[in-house]
Motif scaffolding. Structure first.
Motif, short mmCIF file in Angstrom:
data_model
loop_
_atom_site.label_atom_id
_atom_site.label_comp_id
_atom_site.label_asym_id
_atom_site.label_seq_id
_atom_site.Cartn_x
_atom_site.Cartn_y
_atom_site.Cartn_z
N PRO A 32 0.74 -1.35 -0.06
CA PRO A 32 -0.10 0.02 0.00
C PRO A 32 0.62 1.48 -0.18
O PRO A 32 1.61 1.55 0.85
N GLY A 33 0.67 1.85 -1.18
CA GLY A 33 1.67 3.12 -1.13
C GLY A 33 2.98 3.20 -1.67
O GLY A 33 3.91 4.17 -1.41
N ARG A 47 8.33 5.01 -2.64
CA ARG A 47 6.94 5.26 -2.22
C ARG A 47 6.22 6.13 -3.46
O ARG A 47 6.89 6.73 -4.08
N SER A 60 1.07 5.54 -8.20
CA SER A 60 0.03 4.94 -7.47
C SER A 60 0.55 3.68 -7.05
O SER A 60 1.16 2.89 -8.07
N ASP A 62 -0.80 -0.31 -4.92
CA ASP A 62 -1.50 -0.98 -3.94
C ASP A 62 -1.26 -2.60 -4.14
O ASP A 62 -0.15 -2.89 -4.76
N SER A 63 -1.87 -3.47 -3.65
CA SER A 63 -1.41 -4.81 -3.73
C SER A 63 -1.74 -5.48 -5.02
O SER A 63 -1.27 -6.64 -5.59
N ARG A 64 -2.59 -4.57 -5.90
CA ARG A 64 -3.04 -5.32 -7.25
C ARG A 64 -2.02 -4.89 -8.25
O ARG A 64 -1.83 -5.32 -9.36
N ALA A 66 0.76 -1.20 -9.83
CA ALA A 66 1.13 0.05 -9.69
C ALA A 66 1.12 0.86 -10.92
O ALA A 66 1.32 0.32 -12.03
#
Length: 215
Positions: A32-33, A47, A60, A62-64, A66
């Motif tokens: 996340p992030g 980050r 951006s 997340d777990s899915r 970037a």
């Protein structure tokens, strides 16, 4: 003659620009992030909003997947464990730890590049440190972390969930490791829990803990 020289210079500049290869970009870790990027073989946790190797910006994450900005163009990237052609597969790093005092596995390592003495704890969900250790390491857990409650040997305690830039033991370096900072002086030693161990291969063999990097 001057016109021909200018024309030749412009032509050579155009050839150089068109033959410059675009960077090889892969996402080899997602959080996340933040994302772990592999750009032309250089690996780094970056980050959201920051610039990584080769000028690649993480827009951006997340777990899915970037969204990265590469040479001014934004596109989506999924998690990749494959290496681009032209790169040799990195050598897997290995480490053997003999059982020590109290029948435990102790290992010197580092968090975010700073030395830490770890107690290996396969029963701990995450890497865990106390608040004094976090301050020594420069981890601003109250700002960057999310407050939670954890169970300890003496009951429940206030803690903060954070993401460490890197955790390293021996030659094995894992980036973007989840950890908890526990209020108070417990645990007295940093616990090397499953948020690190789950990212490597490990097994116990006659009193020796053997670790091996996955990538």
């Amino acid at each position: 003659m001057r016109f021909l020289a200018l024309l030749l210079t412009a032509t050579l500049s155009l050839i150089a620009a068109t033959t410059t290869a675009a960077p090889r970009v892969q996402v080899v870790g997602l959080f996340p992030g933040a994302a772990v990027l592999n750009v032309d073989g250089q690996r780094k946790l970056v980050r959201v909003g920051q610039t990584g190797p080769g000028g690649v910006v993480v827009v951006s994450a997340d777990s899915r997947g970037a969204v990265l900005r590469v040479e001014g163009i934004e596109r989506s990237y999924g998690l990749s464990r494959e290496l681009s052609s032209g790169f040799a597969e990195p050598e897997r790093k290995q480490l053997s730890i003999a059982k020590g005092q109290g029948g435990h596995y102790w290992i010197a390592g580092s968090i975010n590049g700073q030395s830490v003495q770890f107690l290996v704890d396969t029963g701990a969900t995450s890497v865990a440190i106390n608040e004094n250790q976090a301050r020594r390491l420069g981890i601003d857990y109250r700002v960057d972390g999310r407050q939670i409650v954890v169970g300890t040997a003496s009951g429940t305690a206030k803690a903060w969930k954070v993401h460490l830039n890197s955790v390293k033991v021996g030659a094995i370096d894992v980036m973007g490791v989840e950890a908890v900072v526990v209020e108070g002086a417990s645990p007295t030693e940093a616990l090397l829990g499953m948020s690190f161990l789950g990212r490597v291969s490990w097994r116990e063999d006659q009193g020796v803990l053997r670790l091996e990097s996955k990538i």
